[in-house]
Scaffold this active site. Structure first.
Site, PDB file in Angstrom:
ATOM      1  N   ARG A 177       0.881  -1.167   0.000  1.00  0.00           N
ATOM      2  CA  ARG A 177       0.000   0.000   0.000  1.00  0.00           C
ATOM      3  C   ARG A 177       0.918   1.216   0.000  1.00  0.00           C
ATOM      4  O   ARG A 177       1.723   1.403   0.914  1.00  0.00           O
ATOM      5  CB  ARG A 177      -0.905  -0.022   1.231  1.00  0.00           C
ATOM      6  CG  ARG A 177      -1.894   1.143   1.326  1.00  0.00           C
ATOM      7  CD  ARG A 177      -1.370   2.214   2.230  1.00  0.00           C
ATOM      8  NE  ARG A 177      -2.347   3.258   2.533  1.00  0.00           N
ATOM      9  CZ  ARG A 177      -2.082   4.367   3.187  1.00  0.00           C
ATOM     10  NH1 ARG A 177      -0.862   4.603   3.637  1.00  0.00           N
ATOM     11  NH2 ARG A 177      -3.011   5.260   3.431  1.00  0.00           N
ATOM     12  N   LEU A 178       0.830   2.028  -1.043  1.00  0.00           N
ATOM     13  CA  LEU A 178       1.733   3.152  -1.253  1.00  0.00           C
ATOM     14  C   LEU A 178       1.110   4.411  -0.665  1.00  0.00           C
ATOM     15  O   LEU A 178       0.114   4.923  -1.161  1.00  0.00           O
ATOM     16  CB  LEU A 178       1.999   3.326  -2.749  1.00  0.00           C
ATOM     17  CG  LEU A 178       2.479   2.058  -3.473  1.00  0.00           C
ATOM     18  CD1 LEU A 178       2.399   2.241  -4.979  1.00  0.00           C
ATOM     19  CD2 LEU A 178       3.900   1.712  -3.040  1.00  0.00           C
ATOM     20  N   ASP A 179       1.718   4.921   0.379  1.00  0.00           N
ATOM     21  CA  ASP A 179       1.152   6.039   1.138  1.00  0.00           C
ATOM     22  C   ASP A 179       1.166   7.343   0.336  1.00  0.00           C
ATOM     23  O   ASP A 179       2.182   7.713  -0.263  1.00  0.00           O
ATOM     24  CB  ASP A 179       1.943   6.223   2.436  1.00  0.00           C
ATOM     25  CG  ASP A 179       1.433   7.367   3.282  1.00  0.00           C
ATOM     26  OD1 ASP A 179       0.310   7.271   3.792  1.00  0.00           O
ATOM     27  OD2 ASP A 179       2.168   8.375   3.413  1.00  0.00           O
ATOM     28  N   GLU A 236      -2.609   5.054  -2.134  1.00  0.00           N
ATOM     29  CA  GLU A 236      -3.461   6.008  -1.429  1.00  0.00           C
ATOM     30  C   GLU A 236      -3.296   7.352  -2.127  1.00  0.00           C
ATOM     31  O   GLU A 236      -2.180   7.853  -2.265  1.00  0.00           O
ATOM     32  CB  GLU A 236      -3.065   6.149   0.036  1.00  0.00           C
ATOM     33  CG  GLU A 236      -3.995   7.108   0.773  1.00  0.00           C
ATOM     34  CD  GLU A 236      -3.348   7.811   1.968  1.00  0.00           C
ATOM     35  OE1 GLU A 236      -4.097   8.408   2.757  1.00  0.00           O
ATOM     36  OE2 GLU A 236      -2.108   7.774   2.091  1.00  0.00           O
ATOM     37  N   GLN A 289      -8.913   7.861   9.324  1.00  0.00           N
ATOM     38  CA  GLN A 289     -10.221   8.451   9.592  1.00  0.00           C
ATOM     39  C   GLN A 289     -10.609   8.352  11.061  1.00  0.00           C
ATOM     40  O   GLN A 289     -11.420   9.144  11.542  1.00  0.00           O
ATOM     41  CB  GLN A 289     -11.283   7.796   8.703  1.00  0.00           C
ATOM     42  CG  GLN A 289     -11.010   7.961   7.217  1.00  0.00           C
ATOM     43  CD  GLN A 289     -10.924   9.413   6.771  1.00  0.00           C
ATOM     44  OE1 GLN A 289     -11.478  10.314   7.405  1.00  0.00           O
ATOM     45  NE2 GLN A 289     -10.214   9.662   5.686  1.00  0.00           N
TER      46      GLN A 289
END
Length: 575
Positions: free
Chosen positions: A241-243, A280, A373
């Site tokens: 997952r690439l921030d 992301e 979130q």
């Protein structure tokens, strides 16, 4: 063999103990040295032009933290037990995001292994682990990482991470690792002295941007691409997952993301298992996950915050900050992916995004809660269980790839707060104010009064999951709802069908009926009972497959829903 890229240095030494060994220039700014007797477990540092000793930019092991020496780590020494693992694809999957430090009381990889059966029983396919490189102190979300090729000792170090991945694979779980390539942490970052790793002018709120397109950037890009390949190859990780990829400053014809996709595809062919890249991004740009043959970057998927925001507003009623854009947005996002697909965003004061309804739904990774979130709220508070059950019902019956955040499946009341453990006094003392300034305009004007000090250990400890909650009837019932939803998703192909053009949504002010092939997902989001029509145009009997309340009833095509309830209905005979 010791090697390091230091193109501006006139001399480089590798220091082992009290002895310095001169390194030889080998071209392209690289320096190398053979040191007899050095190997796995040897501690070392580099000195540039006789300066202070610094850790290796590509250190695989930092046993004493970000300010300590690097240690030689031999990947081949680890004995894997996942020879039968053939990987897992994203379509049809359910992801579970967790933070190793707060997932268990112990906060280690080995302790997390003890909870994997819980995830298997829940029906999870991928575990997504928040960043694992070394960070300042003993506690951090992970986005302040430095020494990006290493694994923090706070969680157990490199072998422990491999044991965790191995254990996941032996239980049929894929592993996605969250990586941060848009900036490095402010503490213990020794990259700049070695070379032009950082952009001369570009930056973000989190720090100076990395140099992806300026002079010397070929090796900088190789640093990050090589890092990605290490996780996928040497740690057997199944995806990244690439921030915050919108914070990558790259003006080249071939963007870093496309380069990552090309290299990942090649590695996937070599290792014989699917490898996943998920971005992301807040750009709402479907080019991220459009195939390269069609002019896109070729990533597997992207986080879609529009779905989160629409769900959150629908089940909570909150309208502050960016949530104000999403009142009534749920019907559109469920059938189009993005809400802002070129539409005007009042929060931004401009139009935003581009259409994405042609993109298969599985490429959108969506959630009702995630670390941001929840943790971006001053008190780290989660949705109340009733709202969460509604949101989960809509998410887990959607055409997207659903992602859960640790503990939501049993409705935990543990918050997930923002916490750090900076060593330098100026960073420790200013962190709370920096965090407050980050959310100016987000509707959190009382942040300073409500948010606990990020540097206090109690802030971290309060964020740990309380697994004892599972002994309580209400939490077990909440968990049963999640298990039933995931099982239903597995049992009915309509619910994993990613074709957005096959999703139709009937809706009113406080209700909606989502058409998923021969199924209807009906939700009453309001405080009073109501009856909805299932939109079949016939009087044949229907069957309630799953309902959040026992008092849900169906007669013909009319469904009676109590307040704040959801039901999944099968048409009989199916259409």
């Amino acid at each position: 063999m010791f090697e390091v890229w230091a193109p501006q240095a006139t001399s480089v030494d590798v220091e082992i103990g009290e002895v310095r060994y001169p390194m030889s220039a080998s071209g392209g700014g690289w320096w190398t040295a053979e040191v007899p007797g050095a190997g796995h477990g040897t501690d070392y540092r580099f000195r540039l032009d006789g300066g202070d000793p610094m850790p290796d930019p590509r250190s695989r092991w930092q046993p004493d933290g970000i300010f300590g020496p690097s240690r030689v780590y031999d990947h081949d020494r680890f004995e894997w037990g996942d020879e039968l693992w053939r990987g897992r694809d994203l379509p049809g999957a359910v992801i579970y995001e967790l933070h190793i430090g707060t997932f268990t009381p112990e906060g280690t990889f080995d302790a997390a292994i003890g909870k994997l059966e819980h995830l298997v029983d829940l029906g999870i396919d991928f575990v997504e682990v928040m960043p694992v490189p070394p960070v300042p102190g003993g506690r951090n979300w992970g986005y302040d990482g430095v020494d990006l090729w290493a694994v923090t000792e706070n969680y157990g170090g490199p072998d422990a991470f491999k044991r965790f991945v191995d254990a996941c694979h032996r239980r049929g779980l894929g592993v996605i690792l969250d990586v941060v390539y848009n900036h490095l942490g402010p503490s213990g970052n020794f990259l700049a002295p070695f070379g032009p790793y950082f952009h001369s002018s570009a930056s973000s709120f989190w720090g100076q941007a990395v140099n992806l397109d300026g002079p010397g950037s070929d090796e900088v890009r190789a640093y990050f691409v090589g890092n990605a390949m290490q996780w996928l190859r040497d740690y057997h990780v199944d995806g990244l997952r690439l921030d915050a990829v919108h914070a990558l400053h790259d003006s080249r014809a071939v963007h870093l993301l496309e380069e990552l996709a090309v290299e990942t595809e090649a590695l996937s062919a070599a290792v014989g298992r699917p490898l996943t890249l998920i971005a992301e991004s807040d750009l709402n740009d479907p080019r991220l996950m459009t195939p390269r043959e069609a002019g896109g970057y070729g990533l597997t998927g992207a986080w879609n915050d529009d779905v989160h925001h629409a769900l959150h507003v629908a089940v909570s009623g909150e309208r502050h900050g960016y949530y104000d854009d999403f009142h009534g947005a749920l019907p559109k996002v469920l059938s189009h992916g993005y809400y802002h697909d070129g539409t005007f965003s009042a929060f931004r004061g401009r139009s935003h995004g581009r259409p994405a309804s042609h993109v298969p739904g599985y490429r959108f990774v969506c959630c009702a809660q995630n670390h941001d979130q929840i943790g971006n709220r001053a008190e780290g508070d989660r949705l109340d269980p009733e709202a969460l059950r509604l949101a989960a019902g809509l998410l887990l019956t959607s055409p997207f790839t659903p992602m859960l955040f640790m503990g939501e499946e049993w409705g935990t009341r543990s918050p997930f707060l923002f916490f750090t453990d900076h060593v330098e006094p100026q960073l420790r003392e200013g962190e709370g104010d920096r965090r407050r300034r980050e959310f100016v305009g987000f509707g959190y004007d009382d942040w300073a009064e409500k948010a606990p000090d990020p540097g206090e250990e109690t802030t971290f400890l309060r964020s740990k999951l309380d697994w004892n909650e599972l002994d309580k009837d209400a939490h077990r019932a909440h968990l049963d709802w999640y298990r039933a939803l995931i099982a239903l998703r597995r049992a009915h192909p309509e619910l994993t069908d990613p074709r957005l053009d096959r999703v139709k949504v009937d809706h009113g002010e406080s209700w909606l009926v989502v058409h998923r092939g021969g199924l209807r997902v009906a939700a009453n989001l309001g405080p009073v009972p109501l009856t909805v029509r299932l939109g079949t145009g016939r009087s044949a009997p229907e069957h309630v497959l799953l309902a959040s309340e026992a008092s849900v009833t169906v007669q013909g095509e009319e469904l009676s829903l109590p307040p704040r309830s959801l039901a999944v209905v099968r048409l009989d005979p199916p259409v």
